[in-house]
Design a protein around this motif. Structure first.
Motif, PDB file in Angstrom:
ATOM      1  N   SER A   1      -4.566  -9.992  -1.233  1.00 42.33           N
ATOM      2  CA  SER A   1      -4.165  -8.893  -0.354  1.00 42.33           C
ATOM      3  C   SER A   1      -4.708  -7.584  -0.914  1.00 42.33           C
ATOM      4  O   SER A   1      -4.828  -7.430  -2.132  1.00 42.33           O
ATOM      5  CB  SER A   1      -2.635  -8.733  -0.334  1.00 42.33           C
ATOM      6  OG  SER A   1      -2.015  -9.772   0.361  1.00 42.33           O
ATOM      7  N   ALA A   2      -4.990  -6.649  -0.023  1.00 45.64           N
ATOM      8  CA  ALA A   2      -5.215  -5.232  -0.339  1.00 45.64           C
ATOM      9  C   ALA A   2      -6.014  -4.953  -1.615  1.00 45.64           C
ATOM     10  O   ALA A   2      -7.190  -5.272  -1.692  1.00 45.64           O
ATOM     11  CB  ALA A   2      -3.877  -4.496  -0.356  1.00 45.64           C
ATOM     12  N   GLN A   3      -5.350  -4.364  -2.649  1.00 45.58           N
ATOM     13  CA  GLN A   3      -6.083  -3.954  -3.858  1.00 45.58           C
ATOM     14  C   GLN A   3      -6.749  -5.176  -4.502  1.00 45.58           C
ATOM     15  O   GLN A   3      -7.813  -5.061  -5.096  1.00 45.58           O
ATOM     16  CB  GLN A   3      -5.163  -3.296  -4.898  1.00 45.58           C
ATOM     17  CG  GLN A   3      -4.126  -2.302  -4.380  1.00 45.58           C
ATOM     18  CD  GLN A   3      -4.689  -1.068  -3.715  1.00 45.58           C
ATOM     19  OE1 GLN A   3      -4.452  -0.822  -2.540  1.00 45.58           O
ATOM     20  NE2 GLN A   3      -5.443  -0.285  -4.457  1.00 45.58           N
ATOM     21  N   GLY A   4      -6.113  -6.328  -4.371  1.00 41.33           N
ATOM     22  CA  GLY A   4      -6.687  -7.556  -4.929  1.00 41.33           C
ATOM     23  C   GLY A   4      -7.990  -7.919  -4.236  1.00 41.33           C
ATOM     24  O   GLY A   4      -8.978  -8.298  -4.887  1.00 41.33           O
ATOM     25  N   LEU A   5      -8.004  -7.765  -2.933  1.00 34.35           N
ATOM     26  CA  LEU A   5      -9.227  -8.047  -2.176  1.00 34.35           C
ATOM     27  C   LEU A   5     -10.311  -7.041  -2.558  1.00 34.35           C
ATOM     28  O   LEU A   5     -11.480  -7.398  -2.731  1.00 34.35           O
ATOM     29  CB  LEU A   5      -8.935  -7.976  -0.668  1.00 34.35           C
ATOM     30  CG  LEU A   5     -10.109  -8.300   0.262  1.00 34.35           C
ATOM     31  CD1 LEU A   5     -10.583  -9.732   0.082  1.00 34.35           C
ATOM     32  CD2 LEU A   5      -9.722  -8.061   1.716  1.00 34.35           C
ATOM     33  N   ALA A   6      -9.890  -5.774  -2.713  1.00 40.36           N
ATOM     34  CA  ALA A   6     -10.857  -4.736  -3.097  1.00 40.36           C
ATOM     35  C   ALA A   6     -11.480  -5.055  -4.455  1.00 40.36           C
ATOM     36  O   ALA A   6     -12.671  -4.852  -4.666  1.00 40.36           O
ATOM     37  CB  ALA A   6     -10.175  -3.369  -3.128  1.00 40.36           C
ATOM     38  N   LEU A   7     -10.656  -5.576  -5.363  1.00 40.55           N
ATOM     39  CA  LEU A   7     -11.177  -5.924  -6.692  1.00 40.55           C
ATOM     40  C   LEU A   7     -12.175  -7.082  -6.622  1.00 40.55           C
ATOM     41  O   LEU A   7     -13.061  -7.205  -7.450  1.00 40.55           O
ATOM     42  CB  LEU A   7     -10.006  -6.263  -7.640  1.00 40.55           C
ATOM     43  CG  LEU A   7     -10.345  -6.550  -9.105  1.00 40.55           C
ATOM     44  CD1 LEU A   7     -11.138  -5.417  -9.734  1.00 40.55           C
ATOM     45  CD2 LEU A   7      -9.074  -6.792  -9.898  1.00 40.55           C
TER      46      LEU A   7
ATOM     47  N   ARG B   1      -2.613  -5.965   3.959  1.00 38.68           N
ATOM     48  CA  ARG B   1      -1.639  -5.035   3.365  1.00 38.68           C
ATOM     49  C   ARG B   1      -2.332  -3.695   3.223  1.00 38.68           C
ATOM     50  O   ARG B   1      -3.524  -3.648   2.900  1.00 38.68           O
ATOM     51  CB  ARG B   1      -1.199  -5.581   1.996  1.00 38.68           C
ATOM     52  CG  ARG B   1      -0.554  -4.551   1.112  1.00 38.68           C
ATOM     53  CD  ARG B   1      -0.192  -5.100  -0.257  1.00 38.68           C
ATOM     54  NE  ARG B   1      -0.048  -3.994  -1.203  1.00 38.68           N
ATOM     55  CZ  ARG B   1       0.346  -4.136  -2.469  1.00 38.68           C
ATOM     56  NH1 ARG B   1       0.640  -5.336  -2.943  1.00 38.68           N
ATOM     57  NH2 ARG B   1       0.438  -3.087  -3.257  1.00 38.68           N
ATOM     58  N   ALA B   2      -1.582  -2.619   3.431  1.00 38.34           N
ATOM     59  CA  ALA B   2      -2.164  -1.271   3.400  1.00 38.34           C
ATOM     60  C   ALA B   2      -2.710  -0.945   2.014  1.00 38.34           C
ATOM     61  O   ALA B   2      -2.125  -1.325   0.995  1.00 38.34           O
ATOM     62  CB  ALA B   2      -1.112  -0.256   3.806  1.00 38.34           C
TER      63      ALA B   2
ATOM     64  N   ALA C   1     -12.558  -3.411   5.459  1.00 39.09           N
ATOM     65  CA  ALA C   1     -13.435  -2.744   4.487  1.00 39.09           C
ATOM     66  C   ALA C   1     -14.415  -3.747   3.865  1.00 39.09           C
ATOM     67  O   ALA C   1     -15.372  -3.360   3.207  1.00 39.09           O
ATOM     68  CB  ALA C   1     -12.606  -2.061   3.397  1.00 39.09           C
ATOM     69  N   GLN C   2     -14.172  -5.041   4.063  1.00 40.77           N
ATOM     70  CA  GLN C   2     -15.085  -6.085   3.546  1.00 40.77           C
ATOM     71  C   GLN C   2     -16.018  -6.582   4.647  1.00 40.77           C
ATOM     72  O   GLN C   2     -16.652  -7.633   4.507  1.00 40.77           O
ATOM     73  CB  GLN C   2     -14.277  -7.255   2.966  1.00 40.77           C
ATOM     74  CG  GLN C   2     -13.242  -6.842   1.936  1.00 40.77           C
ATOM     75  CD  GLN C   2     -13.828  -6.082   0.763  1.00 40.77           C
ATOM     76  OE1 GLN C   2     -15.008  -6.210   0.456  1.00 40.77           O
ATOM     77  NE2 GLN C   2     -13.012  -5.275   0.104  1.00 40.77           N
ATOM     78  N   ARG C   3     -16.126  -5.817   5.703  1.00 43.94           N
ATOM     79  CA  ARG C   3     -16.930  -6.197   6.869  1.00 43.94           C
ATOM     80  C   ARG C   3     -18.345  -6.644   6.523  1.00 43.94           C
ATOM     81  O   ARG C   3     -18.849  -7.622   7.070  1.00 43.94           O
ATOM     82  CB  ARG C   3     -16.991  -4.971   7.793  1.00 43.94           C
ATOM     83  CG  ARG C   3     -17.685  -5.180   9.095  1.00 43.94           C
ATOM     84  CD  ARG C   3     -17.874  -3.860   9.803  1.00 43.94           C
ATOM     85  NE  ARG C   3     -18.814  -3.010   9.073  1.00 43.94           N
ATOM     86  CZ  ARG C   3     -19.243  -1.832   9.483  1.00 43.94           C
ATOM     87  NH1 ARG C   3     -18.790  -1.333  10.604  1.00 43.94           N
ATOM     88  NH2 ARG C   3     -20.093  -1.133   8.780  1.00 43.94           N
ATOM     89  N   ASP C   4     -18.992  -5.924   5.613  1.00 47.31           N
ATOM     90  CA  ASP C   4     -20.419  -6.149   5.381  1.00 47.31           C
ATOM     91  C   ASP C   4     -20.714  -7.086   4.212  1.00 47.31           C
ATOM     92  O   ASP C   4     -21.829  -7.102   3.690  1.00 47.31           O
ATOM     93  CB  ASP C   4     -21.133  -4.808   5.167  1.00 47.31           C
ATOM     94  CG  ASP C   4     -20.963  -3.895   6.376  1.00 47.31           C
ATOM     95  OD1 ASP C   4     -20.714  -4.419   7.478  1.00 47.31           O
ATOM     96  OD2 ASP C   4     -21.059  -2.665   6.214  1.00 47.31           O
TER      97      ASP C   4
ATOM     98  N   GLU D   1      -7.093 -14.030 -14.690  1.00 42.01           N
ATOM     99  CA  GLU D   1      -6.519 -12.748 -15.097  1.00 42.01           C
ATOM    100  C   GLU D   1      -6.754 -11.634 -14.085  1.00 42.01           C
ATOM    101  O   GLU D   1      -6.293 -10.526 -14.268  1.00 42.01           O
ATOM    102  CB  GLU D   1      -7.029 -12.352 -16.492  1.00 42.01           C
ATOM    103  CG  GLU D   1      -8.423 -11.755 -16.531  1.00 42.01           C
ATOM    104  CD  GLU D   1      -9.537 -12.758 -16.330  1.00 42.01           C
ATOM    105  OE1 GLU D   1      -9.253 -13.945 -16.098  1.00 42.01           O
ATOM    106  OE2 GLU D   1     -10.701 -12.346 -16.374  1.00 42.01           O
ATOM    107  N   SER D   2      -7.478 -11.922 -13.002  1.00 42.96           N
ATOM    108  CA  SER D   2      -7.682 -10.892 -11.980  1.00 42.96           C
ATOM    109  C   SER D   2      -8.238 -11.554 -10.730  1.00 42.96           C
ATOM    110  O   SER D   2      -8.710 -12.692 -10.772  1.00 42.96           O
ATOM    111  CB  SER D   2      -8.674  -9.837 -12.454  1.00 42.96           C
ATOM    112  OG  SER D   2      -9.999 -10.348 -12.363  1.00 42.96           O
ATOM    113  N   GLU D   3      -8.234 -10.806  -9.639  1.00 45.02           N
ATOM    114  CA  GLU D   3      -8.804 -11.328  -8.389  1.00 45.02           C
ATOM    115  C   GLU D   3     -10.320 -11.474  -8.490  1.00 45.02           C
ATOM    116  O   GLU D   3     -10.903 -12.370  -7.886  1.00 45.02           O
ATOM    117  CB  GLU D   3      -8.449 -10.407  -7.219  1.00 45.02           C
ATOM    118  CG  GLU D   3      -7.005 -10.502  -6.763  1.00 45.02           C
ATOM    119  CD  GLU D   3      -6.062  -9.613  -7.552  1.00 45.02           C
ATOM    120  OE1 GLU D   3      -6.502  -8.978  -8.547  1.00 45.02           O
ATOM    121  OE2 GLU D   3      -4.875  -9.538  -7.176  1.00 45.02           O
ATOM    122  N   HIS D   4     -10.946 -10.579  -9.244  1.00 42.58           N
ATOM    123  CA  HIS D   4     -12.397 -10.688  -9.434  1.00 42.58           C
ATOM    124  C   HIS D   4     -12.722 -12.047 -10.059  1.00 42.58           C
ATOM    125  O   HIS D   4     -13.625 -12.762  -9.626  1.00 42.58           O
ATOM    126  CB  HIS D   4     -12.870  -9.534 -10.326  1.00 42.58           C
ATOM    127  CG  HIS D   4     -14.352  -9.416 -10.461  1.00 42.58           C
ATOM    128  ND1 HIS D   4     -15.073 -10.153 -11.377  1.00 42.58           N
ATOM    129  CD2 HIS D   4     -15.263  -8.660  -9.789  1.00 42.58           C
ATOM    130  CE1 HIS D   4     -16.364  -9.837 -11.270  1.00 42.58           C
ATOM    131  NE2 HIS D   4     -16.507  -8.944 -10.314  1.00 42.58           N
TER     132      HIS D   4
END
Ligand code: SF4
Ligand code: SF4
Lengths: 395, 107
Positions: free
Chosen positions: A84-90, A112-113, A129-132, A60-63
């Motif tokens: 991608s993008a917001q999915g990776l952030a999640l 993706r931006a 942004a996932q560098r660390d 139900e989500s990328e998390h």
């Protein structure tokens, strides 16, 4: 068996899906997001056609996608996902979990931006942004590198027990068709044998144990050090695996920074991903026009190839760092990394940062030429006009 | 009456694993067995101290200790297993006769 490639015309996303199939992934857990969706759709199609018995977990989500990959990988399975993008952030929290628990999951991130404003186009800020998070990062220049990258990423990841991200550009690669040389299954199997996990949570013969439970201040520190040691080890493994790949299949990946016509170059363009294809083409043209320029494509951003950068930097007058990404309050992210890596060395080329192509802004051979002209003037003058150049900005 | 805790009985086998060099650690953070080798009592600041003169052997502390780290000695008085006591102070709070006091631990 002699190597005879199977040529297919595929998009970057289909190249990723075929690579996952040929890597014999056992579990895929994923959630759709543009422009990644056609990767996991293609894998679902392989399963529906009876071509594979991959366990597919629609979540139900990328998390949850990453959580399911972590669970699968902790039982010794080869796990894959894409986002991608917001999915990776999640996924961010779970990314730390995957590396902390030392699980060699491989994920394709289609750059993706980040929103807002909404955009579905190419931009590297999502992955950088996932560098660390303790993930290795491989940036593909073209569809072939997406395919090769996924297969190599599994081998590197499973050798050092760290997860790896293979990163491709939105649309420029993800939805653009190109010839990709695929490797017959038996030969992939020889190159990438079944995984030998560090531990197996589904091993019911041994004493019960837990993964990732509490470590007090007396012990946490040592586990962090071990991740860094594994990253250092990964540099050696990447070079060996890249060389072996070249010997078997004709495409050598032993350089973490691919150098192109840099030997006698006055200055080089440095960057990552698909934009470096444009840069290489521009380098050929600029060379004909008398510019002594070269290209340095950073394939692996983590672990960061400090030593290779030094070897390059000590022989050039300048480096034009092209960042399709930004760290607000500072500068382009590769620029920061490259300057930092050279600070305690005797290599002191002039370094200038060009911010290009954010949110999919077109970046062409002509742009490279304009940057070359500017960089040339900067080097002749011996000082920077500006350190960070918002090159495309409408003024 | 025998109301000993699990730990009170098993204590003889317990042996804490202490790593003194990074190479001794497992590569991944996995547990190395049960609490018989993983002592959980080393992150507290205060320790409970039992005053047997005030103790009426009601065993309320024994019942409330979340670890459980309180055991009952053969003489019927309670004692604290400091290898597992986390210093939460619940026992001292619950004791009806104020027989348990929390004292700062010197390390
Ligand atoms: S301080 Fe907490 S853990 Fe320690 S004996 Fe008392 S109740 Fe148990
Ligand atoms: S609660 Fe107090 S009085 Fe009761 S057994 Fe524990 S120490 Fe003794």
């Amino acid at each position: 068996m002699e190597y005879k490639p199977i040529r297919k015309v595929v998009s970057g996303n289909y190249a990723a899906a075929y690579a996952a199939l040929h890597s014999r992934v056992q579990v895929v857990a994923a959630y759709p997001i543009t422009p990644q969706t056609s990767i996991i759709e293609k894998i679902a199609e392989f399963i529906a056609n009876g071509e594979t018995d991959i366990q597919y977990v629609p979540v139900e989500s990328e998390h949850s996608a990453m959580a399911a990959c972590i669970g699968a990988s902790a039982t010794g399975a080869r796990a894959f996902t894409a986002t991608s993008a917001q999915g990776l952030a999640l996924m961010h929290e779970m990314l730390h979990w995957a590396s902390g628990a030392r699980l060699p999951i491989v994920m394709v991130d289609v750059n993706r931006a980040m929103a807002p404003p909404w955009s579905v186009w190419d931009d590297q800020t999502d992955s950088l942004a996932q560098r660390d998070t303790g993930w290795m990062q491989f940036y593909a220049e073209n569809n072939q590198e997406v395919y090769d990258g996924v297969i190599m990423a599994f081998k590197v990841a499973e050798t050092v027990n760290l997860p790896a991200m293979v990163i491709e550009s939105a649309f420029i690669l993800s939805h653009t068709y190109d010839v990709v040389e695929m490797i017959p299954q038996e030969l992939v199997d020889e190159f990438l044998p079944p995984r030998k996990p560090l531990y197996d949570l589904a091993d019911f013969e041994r004493e019960p144990f837990s993964v990732g439970s509490l470590a007090t201040p007396a012990d946490y520190y040592e586990f962090r050090y071990k991740i860094q040691k594994a990253m250092e080890e990964a540099k050696k493994v990447i070079k060996e695996v890249g060389r072996e790949f070249g010997e078997r299949f004709g495409r050598d990946y032993s350089q973490m920074i691919e150098t192109y016509r840099t030997d006698d170059a006055d200055f080089v363009f440095m960057g990552m991903g698909s934009l470096m294809g444009t840069v290489k083409q521009a380098v050929d043209i600029l060379r004909q026009e008398g510019y002594k320029v070269g290209a340095a494509k950073v394939r692996w951003f983590r672990p960061f190839p400090k030593e290779e950068l030094y070897e390059l930097a000590k022989n050039v007058d300048g480096i034009a760092v092209l960042d399709r990404n930004y760290s607000f309050g500072m500068e382009g992210i590769l620029f920061t990394e490259a300057k930092g890596a050279l600070y305690n060395t005797d290599a002191k080329p002039l370094m200038k940062n060009y911010i290009v192509g954010l949110g999919g802004r077109d970046f062409t051979v002509n742009d490279v030429r304009k940057i070359a002209e500017n960089m040339n003037a900067v080097i002749e003058k011996g000082e920077l006009d500006v350190e960070v150049d918002w090159y495309h900005l409408k003024r | 009456m025998s109301l000993n805790t699990l730990f009170g009985e098993k204590k003889a086998e317990a042996k804490k694993i202490v790593f003194t060099s990074v190479d001794q650690y497992p590569e991944a953070p996995i547990s190395l067995g049960t609490t018989l080798s993983n002592f959980t009592g080393d992150w507290r600041t205060f320790i409970p101290v039992v005053n047997e003169d005030k103790c009426v052997k009601c065993y309320i502390c024994w019942k409330f200790c979340p670890e459980p780290a309180i055991y009952i000695k053969p003489d019927g008085y309670v004692a604290v297993d400091y290898d597992y006591c986390k210093g939460c102070g619940i026992c001292a709070n619950e004791c009806p006769t104020k027989a348990i006091t929390m004292e700062k631990e010197e390390k």
